[in-house]
Design a protein around this motif. Sequence first.
Motif, PDB file in Angstrom:
ATOM      1  N   ARG A 160       0.832  -1.209   0.000  1.00  0.00           N
ATOM      2  CA  ARG A 160       0.000   0.000   0.000  1.00  0.00           C
ATOM      3  C   ARG A 160       0.861   1.252   0.000  1.00  0.00           C
ATOM      4  O   ARG A 160       0.607   2.201  -0.744  1.00  0.00           O
ATOM      5  CB  ARG A 160      -0.931  -0.006   1.219  1.00  0.00           C
ATOM      6  CG  ARG A 160      -1.837   1.205   1.284  1.00  0.00           C
ATOM      7  CD  ARG A 160      -2.832   1.159   2.438  1.00  0.00           C
ATOM      8  NE  ARG A 160      -2.374   0.550   3.664  1.00  0.00           N
ATOM      9  CZ  ARG A 160      -1.600   1.142   4.573  1.00  0.00           C
ATOM     10  NH1 ARG A 160      -1.160   2.365   4.365  1.00  0.00           N
ATOM     11  NH2 ARG A 160      -1.259   0.523   5.683  1.00  0.00           N
ATOM     12  N   ARG A 163       2.252   1.791  -3.442  1.00  0.00           N
ATOM     13  CA  ARG A 163       1.256   2.373  -4.356  1.00  0.00           C
ATOM     14  C   ARG A 163       1.082   3.869  -4.094  1.00  0.00           C
ATOM     15  O   ARG A 163       1.010   4.667  -5.030  1.00  0.00           O
ATOM     16  CB  ARG A 163      -0.077   1.647  -4.224  1.00  0.00           C
ATOM     17  CG  ARG A 163      -0.109   0.280  -4.881  1.00  0.00           C
ATOM     18  CD  ARG A 163      -1.521  -0.282  -4.950  1.00  0.00           C
ATOM     19  NE  ARG A 163      -2.151  -0.402  -3.641  1.00  0.00           N
ATOM     20  CZ  ARG A 163      -2.029  -1.439  -2.817  1.00  0.00           C
ATOM     21  NH1 ARG A 163      -1.271  -2.461  -3.176  1.00  0.00           N
ATOM     22  NH2 ARG A 163      -2.652  -1.459  -1.659  1.00  0.00           N
ATOM     23  N   ASP A 166       4.140   5.667  -5.444  1.00  0.00           N
ATOM     24  CA  ASP A 166       4.086   5.697  -6.911  1.00  0.00           C
ATOM     25  C   ASP A 166       3.042   6.694  -7.408  1.00  0.00           C
ATOM     26  O   ASP A 166       3.285   7.434  -8.368  1.00  0.00           O
ATOM     27  CB  ASP A 166       3.778   4.309  -7.465  1.00  0.00           C
ATOM     28  CG  ASP A 166       4.934   3.347  -7.282  1.00  0.00           C
ATOM     29  OD1 ASP A 166       6.069   3.804  -7.014  1.00  0.00           O
ATOM     30  OD2 ASP A 166       4.705   2.115  -7.405  1.00  0.00           O
ATOM     31  N   ASP A 167       1.875   6.725  -6.756  1.00  0.00           N
ATOM     32  CA  ASP A 167       0.828   7.670  -7.142  1.00  0.00           C
ATOM     33  C   ASP A 167       1.283   9.111  -6.947  1.00  0.00           C
ATOM     34  O   ASP A 167       1.077   9.964  -7.805  1.00  0.00           O
ATOM     35  CB  ASP A 167      -0.455   7.425  -6.354  1.00  0.00           C
ATOM     36  CG  ASP A 167      -1.143   6.119  -6.717  1.00  0.00           C
ATOM     37  OD1 ASP A 167      -0.762   5.504  -7.743  1.00  0.00           O
ATOM     38  OD2 ASP A 167      -2.051   5.708  -5.964  1.00  0.00           O
TER      39      ASP A 167
END
Length: 180
Positions: A160, A163, A166-167
């Motif tokens: 999580r 992610r 990366d976002d």
Amino acid sequence: MARTTPLTTSRLRPLLPDGDRRWHADVRYAVGCALVMCGLSLLLDWGAGTLTPARALLWPALSAVLLLALLPQRVTTGRGWLAVRGPVRGHLVRTDALTDVRQCPGVSARLVLRDAFGHRVELDPRVLAANPLLWHDLDTGARRSLERGTLREGAEVLARLGREIDDETARAVLRRSGIL
């Protein structure tokens, strides 16, 4: 006579640990806040005519306490390890031997890492988001831990967090390019 080649940054990369790029700026900010508090306190006390020798020692002491409270942790990584150094002491974990990863809920959502040797480290996940090399070293070590079977709890926390990082990186790239 043997010819020596100069050391380049690419040859030193495996030898040098990665560190938090914003740490020096955060330290300067903490020192600046402490100095401003000390200076303004002394100035106001002097201007009010209440500055005594005891109070002249009190304000720098309180400013030193503020400095200790504001000093950021220094996070560094290398191949298979992550270290967090505070104002008093430091902690180190083997990222390639992680057993547990937790994210404490709350205002300052701290990331807690434990390794197979009983070592424990707490750090702010925003440091990892702001420093891709730190995140890469932690992620690489955690993947090794998963492959070896030592990471029993917390793989979903790291996934999580990956992610989210990366976002945020993608949004930053889009903002810089003017698309977003």
